[in-house]
Design a protein around this motif. Structure first.
Motif, PDB file in Angstrom:
ATOM      1  N   ALA A  83      19.399  22.610  16.146  1.00  0.00           N
ATOM      2  CA  ALA A  83      20.172  21.424  15.758  1.00  0.00           C
ATOM      3  C   ALA A  83      19.763  20.944  14.368  1.00  0.00           C
ATOM      4  CB  ALA A  83      19.991  20.313  16.786  1.00  0.00           C
ATOM      5  N   VAL A  84      18.470  20.948  14.074  1.00  0.00           N
ATOM      6  CA  VAL A  84      17.993  20.542  12.751  1.00  0.00           C
ATOM      7  C   VAL A  84      18.402  21.584  11.709  1.00  0.00           C
ATOM      8  CG1 VAL A  84      15.941  20.094  11.339  1.00  0.00           C
ATOM      9  CG2 VAL A  84      16.120  19.125  13.626  1.00  0.00           C
ATOM     10  N   GLY A  85      18.306  22.852  12.056  1.00  0.00           N
ATOM     11  CA  GLY A  85      18.737  23.910  11.132  1.00  0.00           C
ATOM     12  C   GLY A  85      20.206  23.795  10.794  1.00  0.00           C
ATOM     13  N   PHE A 109      11.707  17.494  15.011  1.00  0.00           N
ATOM     14  CA  PHE A 109      11.674  16.099  14.582  1.00  0.00           C
ATOM     15  C   PHE A 109      10.888  15.961  13.281  1.00  0.00           C
ATOM     16  CE2 PHE A 109      10.188  11.643  15.019  1.00  0.00           C
ATOM     17  CZ  PHE A 109      11.431  11.035  15.096  1.00  0.00           C
ATOM     18  N   ASN A 110       9.770  16.663  13.205  1.00  0.00           N
ATOM     19  CA  ASN A 110       8.949  16.643  11.995  1.00  0.00           C
ATOM     20  C   ASN A 110       9.709  17.237  10.807  1.00  0.00           C
ATOM     21  OD1 ASN A 110       6.418  16.113  10.641  1.00  0.00           O
ATOM     22  ND2 ASN A 110       6.145  18.338  10.592  1.00  0.00           N
ATOM     23  N   LEU A 111      10.436  18.331  11.013  1.00  0.00           N
ATOM     24  CA  LEU A 111      11.207  18.942   9.929  1.00  0.00           C
ATOM     25  C   LEU A 111      12.304  18.003   9.446  1.00  0.00           C
ATOM     26  CD1 LEU A 111      11.872  21.265   8.045  1.00  0.00           C
ATOM     27  CD2 LEU A 111      13.202  22.293   9.900  1.00  0.00           C
ATOM     28  N   ALA A 112      12.976  17.330  10.376  1.00  0.00           N
ATOM     29  CA  ALA A 112      14.017  16.374   9.984  1.00  0.00           C
ATOM     30  C   ALA A 112      13.422  15.234   9.161  1.00  0.00           C
ATOM     31  CB  ALA A 112      14.722  15.835  11.226  1.00  0.00           C
ATOM     32  N   ARG A 113      12.263  14.750   9.582  1.00  0.00           N
ATOM     33  CA  ARG A 113      11.599  13.677   8.824  1.00  0.00           C
ATOM     34  C   ARG A 113      11.118  14.186   7.475  1.00  0.00           C
ATOM     35  NH1 ARG A 113      10.106   8.939  10.030  1.00  0.00           N
ATOM     36  NH2 ARG A 113       7.986   9.197   9.318  1.00  0.00           N
ATOM     37  N   HIS A 114      10.642  15.416   7.416  1.00  0.00           N
ATOM     38  CA  HIS A 114      10.187  15.971   6.143  1.00  0.00           C
ATOM     39  C   HIS A 114      11.367  16.131   5.182  1.00  0.00           C
ATOM     40  CE1 HIS A 114       7.573  18.029   3.370  1.00  0.00           C
ATOM     41  NE2 HIS A 114       8.463  19.012   3.277  1.00  0.00           N
ATOM     42  N   ALA A 115      12.501  16.563   5.696  1.00  0.00           N
ATOM     43  CA  ALA A 115      13.696  16.663   4.851  1.00  0.00           C
ATOM     44  C   ALA A 115      14.045  15.298   4.282  1.00  0.00           C
ATOM     45  CB  ALA A 115      14.866  17.232   5.656  1.00  0.00           C
ATOM     46  N   ARG A 116      13.975  14.273   5.118  1.00  0.00           N
ATOM     47  CA  ARG A 116      14.238  12.908   4.667  1.00  0.00           C
ATOM     48  C   ARG A 116      13.247  12.502   3.584  1.00  0.00           C
ATOM     49  NH1 ARG A 116      16.527   8.567   3.064  1.00  0.00           N
ATOM     50  NH2 ARG A 116      15.909   6.622   4.020  1.00  0.00           N
ATOM     51  N   SER A 118      10.682   3.543  18.645  1.00  0.00           N
ATOM     52  CA  SER A 118      10.786   2.108  18.374  1.00  0.00           C
ATOM     53  C   SER A 118      10.404   1.786  16.934  1.00  0.00           C
ATOM     54  CB  SER A 118       9.908   1.322  19.345  1.00  0.00           C
ATOM     55  OG  SER A 118       8.547   1.459  18.985  1.00  0.00           O
ATOM     56  N   LYS A 119      10.888   0.664  16.464  1.00  0.00           N
ATOM     57  CA  LYS A 119      10.555   0.200  15.116  1.00  0.00           C
ATOM     58  C   LYS A 119       9.094  -0.219  15.024  1.00  0.00           C
ATOM     59  CE  LYS A 119      15.151  -1.298  13.958  1.00  0.00           C
ATOM     60  NZ  LYS A 119      16.031  -2.401  13.603  1.00  0.00           N
ATOM     61  N   HIS A 120       8.459  -0.435  16.173  1.00  0.00           N
ATOM     62  CA  HIS A 120       7.074  -0.872  16.188  1.00  0.00           C
ATOM     63  C   HIS A 120       6.105   0.297  16.151  1.00  0.00           C
ATOM     64  CE1 HIS A 120       8.578  -4.838  16.855  1.00  0.00           C
ATOM     65  NE2 HIS A 120       9.273  -4.397  17.889  1.00  0.00           N
ATOM     66  N   SER A 121       6.628   1.509  16.188  1.00  0.00           N
ATOM     67  CA  SER A 121       5.780   2.690  16.122  1.00  0.00           C
ATOM     68  C   SER A 121       5.191   2.808  14.721  1.00  0.00           C
ATOM     69  CB  SER A 121       6.604   3.940  16.450  1.00  0.00           C
ATOM     70  OG  SER A 121       5.839   5.091  16.227  1.00  0.00           O
ATOM     71  N   THR A 122       4.003   3.365  14.617  1.00  0.00           N
ATOM     72  CA  THR A 122       3.365   3.499  13.306  1.00  0.00           C
ATOM     73  C   THR A 122       4.081   4.505  12.423  1.00  0.00           C
ATOM     74  OG1 THR A 122       1.845   5.146  14.195  1.00  0.00           O
ATOM     75  CG2 THR A 122       1.086   2.853  14.164  1.00  0.00           C
ATOM     76  N   THR A 123       4.867   5.420  13.025  1.00  0.00           N
ATOM     77  CA  THR A 123       5.575   6.420  12.224  1.00  0.00           C
ATOM     78  C   THR A 123       6.989   5.985  11.858  1.00  0.00           C
ATOM     79  OG1 THR A 123       6.301   7.555  14.213  1.00  0.00           O
ATOM     80  CG2 THR A 123       4.281   8.353  13.183  1.00  0.00           C
ATOM     81  N   GLN A 124       7.544   4.977  12.521  1.00  0.00           N
ATOM     82  CA  GLN A 124       8.883   4.447  12.292  1.00  0.00           C
ATOM     83  C   GLN A 124       9.948   5.537  12.168  1.00  0.00           C
ATOM     84  OE1 GLN A 124       8.719   1.792   8.984  1.00  0.00           O
ATOM     85  NE2 GLN A 124       7.252   0.458   9.954  1.00  0.00           N
ATOM     86  N   PRO A 125      10.039   6.465  13.129  1.00  0.00           N
ATOM     87  CA  PRO A 125      10.983   7.564  12.980  1.00  0.00           C
ATOM     88  C   PRO A 125      12.449   7.165  13.080  1.00  0.00           C
ATOM     89  CG  PRO A 125       9.966   7.649  15.125  1.00  0.00           C
ATOM     90  CD  PRO A 125       9.270   6.561  14.353  1.00  0.00           C
ATOM     91  N   ALA A 126      12.786   6.179  13.890  1.00  0.00           N
ATOM     92  CA  ALA A 126      14.199   5.885  14.117  1.00  0.00           C
ATOM     93  C   ALA A 126      14.888   5.444  12.838  1.00  0.00           C
ATOM     94  CB  ALA A 126      14.343   4.827  15.205  1.00  0.00           C
ATOM     95  N   GLY A 127      14.327   4.513  12.124  1.00  0.00           N
ATOM     96  CA  GLY A 127      14.946   4.023  10.889  1.00  0.00           C
ATOM     97  C   GLY A 127      15.009   5.088   9.816  1.00  0.00           C
ATOM     98  N   ALA A 128      14.043   5.998   9.804  1.00  0.00           N
ATOM     99  CA  ALA A 128      14.025   7.028   8.774  1.00  0.00           C
ATOM    100  C   ALA A 128      15.196   7.998   8.917  1.00  0.00           C
ATOM    101  CB  ALA A 128      12.706   7.805   8.835  1.00  0.00           C
ATOM    102  N   LEU A 129      15.602   8.269  10.155  1.00  0.00           N
ATOM    103  CA  LEU A 129      16.679   9.222  10.357  1.00  0.00           C
ATOM    104  C   LEU A 129      18.056   8.578  10.311  1.00  0.00           C
ATOM    105  CD1 LEU A 129      15.191  11.484  13.129  1.00  0.00           C
ATOM    106  CD2 LEU A 129      15.411  11.961  10.721  1.00  0.00           C
ATOM    107  N   GLN A 130      18.175   7.318  10.673  1.00  0.00           N
ATOM    108  CA  GLN A 130      19.476   6.672  10.732  1.00  0.00           C
ATOM    109  C   GLN A 130      20.147   6.589   9.370  1.00  0.00           C
ATOM    110  OE1 GLN A 130      18.670   2.959  12.585  1.00  0.00           O
ATOM    111  NE2 GLN A 130      18.545   3.834  14.627  1.00  0.00           N
ATOM    112  N   SER A 131      19.396   6.446   8.317  1.00  0.00           N
ATOM    113  CA  SER A 131      20.006   6.269   7.004  1.00  0.00           C
ATOM    114  C   SER A 131      20.624   7.551   6.455  1.00  0.00           C
ATOM    115  CB  SER A 131      18.968   5.727   6.021  1.00  0.00           C
ATOM    116  OG  SER A 131      17.931   6.671   5.853  1.00  0.00           O
ATOM    117  N   ASP A 132      20.369   8.694   7.082  1.00  0.00           N
ATOM    118  CA  ASP A 132      20.950   9.958   6.613  1.00  0.00           C
ATOM    119  C   ASP A 132      22.412  10.098   6.989  1.00  0.00           C
ATOM    120  OD1 ASP A 132      18.058  12.085   7.092  1.00  0.00           O
ATOM    121  OD2 ASP A 132      18.641  10.789   5.445  1.00  0.00           O
ATOM    122  N   LEU A 133      22.908   9.306   7.922  1.00  0.00           N
ATOM    123  CA  LEU A 133      24.258   9.503   8.433  1.00  0.00           C
ATOM    124  C   LEU A 133      25.266   8.881   7.585  1.00  0.00           C
ATOM    125  CD1 LEU A 133      23.536   8.947  12.189  1.00  0.00           C
ATOM    126  CD2 LEU A 133      23.656  11.065  10.942  1.00  0.00           C
TER     127      LEU A 133
END
Length: 138
Positions: free
Chosen positions: A36-38, A84-91, A123-138
């Motif tokens: 899916a990420v590919g 998930f890590n690859l998607a975040r790294h692309a971001r 969650s937004k309270h996570s130290t990695t904040q993954p949700a917000g990082a991926l949402q802006s790509d859409l």
């Protein structure tokens, strides 16, 4: 449900022979996440290549998104974590990676309770904040 449904040529894009079908992968298994990420990264690469092609100016305005579903037990799996890590790294590298991870959180994995970890991970309270990082790509 459908284990794996990939592609269709529907609507206006089918008439113009531009493809544009839906690319949806559904599975409770995390092994569907790396493809899916590919696919999402492939959409970005194709868009970059087609920008130089004058015939691509007539493409419809929709933008493809890769969507994959998993169960909450799969968020512990290396397939999901690496995707998930690859998607975040692309971001991080400012590359578009339009992927959506749909996680069905029923609180149970195959043999143990998940205790809300999926919710914590996204969650937004996570130290990695993954949700917000991926949402802006859409």
């Amino acid at each position: 449900g459908v284990h794996c449904a990939i592609g269709s040529a529907k609507g206006e894009s089918a008439k113009n022979k531009l493809g544009g079908g839906d690319y949806v992968v559904t599975s409770t298994l995390a092994s569907q996440c790396p493809p899916a990420v590919g696919r999402a990264l492939g959409f970005s690469v194709a868009d970059t290549i087609l920008k130089g092609d004058d015939s691509s100016n007539n493409r419809n305005a929709t933008k493809p998104v890769s969507f994959v579903t998993i169960g909450d037990g799969s968020v512990h799996n290396a397939h999901f974590l690496s995707a998930f890590n690859l998607a975040r790294h692309a971001r991080f590298r400012k590359k578009k990676c339009p992927v959506v991870f749909g996680v069905s959180d029923n609180g149970l994995s195959i043999s143990y309770p998940t205790d809300g970890y999926a919710d914590y991970l996204f969650s937004k309270h996570s130290t990695t904040q993954p949700a917000g990082a991926l949402q802006s790509d859409l």
